[in-house]
Design a protein around this motif. Sequence first.
Motif, mmCIF file in Angstrom:
data_model
loop_
_atom_site.group_PDB
_atom_site.id
_atom_site.type_symbol
_atom_site.label_atom_id
_atom_site.label_comp_id
_atom_site.label_asym_id
_atom_site.label_seq_id
_atom_site.Cartn_x
_atom_site.Cartn_y
_atom_site.Cartn_z
ATOM 1 N N LEU A 665 95.642 44.454 9.682
ATOM 2 C CA LEU A 665 94.629 45.487 9.925
ATOM 3 C C LEU A 665 93.832 45.197 11.193
ATOM 4 O O LEU A 665 93.505 46.113 11.956
ATOM 5 N N MET A 666 93.523 43.927 11.418
ATOM 6 C CA MET A 666 92.798 43.548 12.624
ATOM 7 C C MET A 666 93.616 43.889 13.869
ATOM 8 O O MET A 666 93.093 44.449 14.848
ATOM 9 N N MET A 667 94.908 43.581 13.846
ATOM 10 C CA MET A 667 95.756 43.846 15.006
ATOM 11 C C MET A 667 95.932 45.346 15.223
ATOM 12 O O MET A 667 95.940 45.818 16.369
ATOM 13 N N ALA A 668 96.064 46.109 14.144
ATOM 14 C CA ALA A 668 96.195 47.564 14.277
ATOM 15 C C ALA A 668 94.929 48.169 14.876
ATOM 16 O O ALA A 668 94.990 49.009 15.789
ATOM 17 N N GLU A 669 93.776 47.752 14.365
ATOM 18 C CA GLU A 669 92.494 48.277 14.854
ATOM 19 C C GLU A 669 92.288 47.906 16.319
ATOM 20 O O GLU A 669 91.882 48.748 17.135
ATOM 21 N N TYR A 670 92.570 46.656 16.658
ATOM 22 C CA TYR A 670 92.381 46.198 18.034
ATOM 23 C C TYR A 670 93.346 46.912 18.976
ATOM 24 O O TYR A 670 92.980 47.314 20.080
ATOM 25 N N CYS A 671 94.585 47.093 18.537
ATOM 26 C CA CYS A 671 95.591 47.768 19.354
ATOM 27 C C CYS A 671 95.165 49.193 19.658
ATOM 28 O O CYS A 671 95.197 49.632 20.815
ATOM 29 N N MET A 672 94.751 49.911 18.635
ATOM 30 C CA MET A 672 94.339 51.310 18.844
ATOM 31 C C MET A 672 93.115 51.374 19.757
ATOM 32 O O MET A 672 93.039 52.223 20.667
ATOM 33 N N GLN A 673 92.176 50.486 19.534
ATOM 34 C CA GLN A 673 90.960 50.479 20.344
ATOM 35 C C GLN A 673 91.290 50.242 21.817
ATOM 36 O O GLN A 673 90.767 50.920 22.699
ATOM 37 N N GLN A 674 92.187 49.290 22.075
ATOM 38 C CA GLN A 674 92.550 48.975 23.452
ATOM 39 C C GLN A 674 93.344 50.106 24.103
ATOM 40 O O GLN A 674 93.163 50.410 25.288
ATOM 41 N N GLN A 675 94.229 50.748 23.345
ATOM 42 C CA GLN A 675 95.002 51.860 23.892
ATOM 43 C C GLN A 675 94.091 53.026 24.259
ATOM 44 O O GLN A 675 94.228 53.629 25.326
ATOM 45 N N VAL A 676 93.157 53.344 23.371
ATOM 46 C CA VAL A 676 92.226 54.438 23.642
ATOM 47 C C VAL A 676 91.351 54.103 24.839
ATOM 48 O O VAL A 676 91.110 54.944 25.718
ATOM 49 N N LYS A 677 90.894 52.878 24.886
ATOM 50 C CA LYS A 677 90.009 52.472 25.974
ATOM 51 C C LYS A 677 90.719 52.528 27.324
ATOM 52 O O LYS A 677 90.146 52.973 28.319
ATOM 53 N N THR A 678 91.969 52.093 27.351
ATOM 54 C CA THR A 678 92.687 51.972 28.613
ATOM 55 C C THR A 678 93.328 53.283 29.056
ATOM 56 O O THR A 678 93.314 53.627 30.235
ATOM 57 N N PHE A 679 93.904 54.013 28.091
ATOM 58 C CA PHE A 679 94.683 55.197 28.444
ATOM 59 C C PHE A 679 94.088 56.513 27.954
ATOM 60 O O PHE A 679 94.565 57.579 28.328
ATOM 61 N N GLY A 680 93.066 56.446 27.109
ATOM 62 C CA GLY A 680 92.590 57.648 26.435
ATOM 63 C C GLY A 680 92.095 58.731 27.370
ATOM 64 O O GLY A 680 92.395 59.908 27.187
ATOM 65 N N GLU A 681 91.350 58.364 28.396
ATOM 66 C CA GLU A 681 90.775 59.382 29.271
ATOM 67 C C GLU A 681 91.851 60.083 30.062
ATOM 68 O O GLU A 681 91.752 61.283 30.331
ATOM 69 N N THR A 682 92.890 59.339 30.432
ATOM 70 C CA THR A 682 93.997 59.960 31.153
ATOM 71 C C THR A 682 94.771 60.892 30.243
ATOM 72 O O THR A 682 95.177 61.976 30.649
ATOM 73 N N LEU A 683 94.996 60.458 29.010
ATOM 74 C CA LEU A 683 95.752 61.277 28.072
ATOM 75 C C LEU A 683 94.985 62.533 27.693
ATOM 76 O O LEU A 683 95.525 63.604 27.559
ATOM 77 N N GLN A 684 93.707 62.430 27.509
ATOM 78 C CA GLN A 684 92.894 63.619 27.157
ATOM 79 C C GLN A 684 91.422 63.273 27.339
ATOM 80 O O GLN A 684 90.925 62.329 26.742
ATOM 81 N N ASN A 685 90.752 64.019 28.169
ATOM 82 C CA ASN A 685 89.351 63.734 28.485
ATOM 83 C C ASN A 685 88.480 64.205 27.324
ATOM 84 O O ASN A 685 87.988 65.324 27.294
ATOM 85 N N GLN A 686 88.278 63.296 26.368
ATOM 86 C CA GLN A 686 87.575 63.682 25.143
ATOM 87 C C GLN A 686 86.591 62.599 24.709
ATOM 88 O O GLN A 686 86.582 62.144 23.588
ATOM 89 N N PHE A 687 85.782 62.149 25.630
ATOM 90 C CA PHE A 687 84.818 61.107 25.338
ATOM 91 C C PHE A 687 83.409 61.602 25.634
ATOM 92 O O PHE A 687 83.188 62.447 26.485
ATOM 93 N N VAL A 688 82.465 61.050 24.963
ATOM 94 C CA VAL A 688 81.075 61.469 25.100
ATOM 95 C C VAL A 688 80.340 60.627 26.128
ATOM 96 O O VAL A 688 79.672 61.133 27.020
ATOM 97 N N ASP A 689 80.450 59.305 25.999
ATOM 98 C CA ASP A 689 79.680 58.390 26.832
ATOM 99 C C ASP A 689 80.506 57.957 28.032
ATOM 100 O O ASP A 689 81.532 57.325 27.891
ATOM 101 N N ALA A 690 80.022 58.274 29.238
ATOM 102 C CA ALA A 690 80.779 57.932 30.440
ATOM 103 C C ALA A 690 80.788 56.433 30.698
ATOM 104 O O ALA A 690 81.617 55.926 31.434
ATOM 105 N N GLN A 691 79.859 55.711 30.103
ATOM 106 C CA GLN A 691 79.786 54.268 30.337
ATOM 107 C C GLN A 691 80.814 53.504 29.528
ATOM 108 O O GLN A 691 81.065 52.340 29.776
ATOM 109 N N SER A 692 81.366 54.116 28.517
ATOM 110 C CA SER A 692 82.340 53.416 27.681
ATOM 111 C C SER A 692 83.573 54.278 27.530
ATOM 112 O O SER A 692 83.520 55.350 26.954
ATOM 113 N N GLU A 693 84.680 53.831 28.063
ATOM 114 C CA GLU A 693 85.904 54.622 28.037
ATOM 115 C C GLU A 693 86.407 54.846 26.620
ATOM 116 O O GLU A 693 87.166 55.759 26.355
#
Length: 762
Positions: A665-693
């Motif tokens: 569960l830790m690895m799944a949560e960390y993996c998803m968090q890192q993928q969203v952080k690194t690629f999420g904005e490129t995949l779909q601009n759907q974030f609220v806080d500009a300071q945190s990807e």
Amino acid sequence: MEVIRNIYFTCIGRGHGAPCLPATQQDWEALRREPWLAQMCARIERGDEELKHRLPVWTPHCAEFKDNHRAIADAIKPLNRLMLDFDEKGHTDEIVKTLTIDHSPLTILLIEESVRRGTHVLVELPEGMTPEQAQELMKEATGFTPDAAVKDVSRCIYMVPEDHTKYVSPRLFEVSEGYFSQSSNEGNFSLVDNELKSQPVDNERKFAPVANESKNGPVECELKSQPSFKGIPYTSIISEWWRRNGGEPAEGERNVKLHKLAVNLRAICDNKKDVLMQVMPRFGLSDAELKSVVDSACKEEPKGVSKVMQQIIDALELGISSDEVEDAEAVAEETGVKVNVKSLPIGLKESLVGVPVSMHMPVLCSLMPIAAAYADQVEVKYCDGERQKLGLMSIVYGAQASGKSVCKHAINIWKRQFDAEDALARKREDEWKERKKSRKANEKAPDDPHVLIRVVPVTVSCSTLLKRLKNANGHTLYSFGEELDTLRKTNGAGSWSSKYDIYRLAFDPLDSEWGQDYNSDQAESGLVYVAYNWTVLGTYGAVRKCFKGDNIENGLSSRILLAEMPDTSFARMPRYGRRSAEDEARIQEAVTRLRSVSGYVDTPRLRKVIDEWAEEKRVTALKDIDHVADTYRRRAAVIGFRCGVIFHLLSGCARESKACLDFALMMAEYCMQQQVKTFGETLQNQFVDAQSECQRYGANNSVFDQLPPVFSLEDLGALKRENMPRNSLIKIISRWNRDGWIDKIDHNRWQKRNSDKVTMTK
């Protein structure tokens, strides 16, 4: 207590991780007479180190384990004995002579020469004496330092032939009626004839080693007889206290330091003087003197657990230094995960030795692909019912000089078995190429040896990679690259660009075919299943250049296990420790364990928790209408599941442990968090806080929750920041309707059901 002879006095396993069965004197003696055991030990002495891990083992500190599972939690009959393992070679006779002439300070039960010509000395542990104290006594008596790690109730010793025995006492085979055998006041012993007279048992070969057996490594824990707090021995707490407070007391400061220790220790002893009297070190104090110190400490007003003591307890629970507790909390606050080093299985635990807490996750993520490559003969069933193999790829990224090489050092140790085998294979291939090159014009070319080479450079050409996969015989290839930018440059044009397609296929190696067909002998042609894992290190810039829009949208980004190095801006230089030879040996043991397992491995508990995690993320993403989270949660679940399988294989347990499930569960949560952080904005601009990807709409601000009890399609469209097509909005509403969150009123209006029902509908 009554002493019972000739019953179970130890446990014997067919290998380091095999089940340990209760054994009698006859079992033990018969096994040591086996010709195959002598032959194995002779081969090990000649340099066949790999064979050592297949030697049978026995447990000097415990006579019975629950379900034959060698672990502290399953120790049914621990013994008050201590095996001293002296690694210095060729001194066994000297140790025997010293203990015989000078009188051993402890009762000797056994002296034997180990398989690599060290010395094993088994002693009785007197009541009230800690293993550390016993080791110090024997160090003074023999002049040699015993291995400090061999003191746990679950520890095992490799079996050696009978002629390695230098002394054996009849008391070795005596076991008390209760948990502990009675100690003796004997201080000396005499040498006896090594010929042990007993009849062999009927099933002489029941402890013979078995190849390809799932192994269960030893669990790091103290003897069960020691008092403990939350499962942590007080001796460990006190040892860490001394380290944090200037060391053990020197001449003239004994009483002051002991008083301070007692004041802090009483908070975890329920302020009970009798418990303090039991656990406090004495340093030569009499009972009356120690009682005076304890009485004085307990007179002060209780203030609860001090900050330093709490840090020590938290650190020992996690298996880290108490100096790093605050760092661990900071990492947990930033990433949402906290690595419990103490709960990790063999191989992973030793890989984190000397690694700063802030770098634990990057190191673990970097190791998952190579661990999976070693376990390439394993198949598992995923939550959807499909069979899988363990395809994993990871990228560890960070700023320049952020310490990424800490991953390289760990991987180099894990790669040793691959490298040793590949060196021989490459030598054969080079010799073949030389013969082919030097042959005469009319001479037939020598046959291609079709060697198996497991480690290939990340810059390998598609043609060479195809050749290596054709010769892999069902095994998984592995690459490690120190610079992601190098990989990007070589994969960017011509035939090299298809490497990204290969990476996508490698995530599902069981049924993903790839090939090429050229009308030329100079290029490799064929069709193969892609079994290829890799780990690459890189900078932020390299990740951005490597994963542009096409590579993110085509699914490669969701197949990567990412790990970010800690921010080192204006930070002090990190301090690294060194792994001991034993740490490295246990990593090799872990590698052997992974390679020994083959066939289908059933993990129902792991499937269940990952399925629940994925469903929880689906519900959250659906309420938020978060396509990014919905995309990445799917393969993050697969990656977490495969990491959990690796943990399970290394633990050797019959079924998935809670620690295994927590790790997955830790690895799944960390993996998803890192993928969203690194690629999420490129995949779909759907974030609220500009300071945190990685900041998305939370549960309190989800689109669903913001809708009124009765809403229309226009209401939903107004809450979406991007211009979402009408068809997409209808699909979202249809999903909510199927999940029972809403009821349709008319063609353009819907009513939200009870919020509690929505929460429970998953």
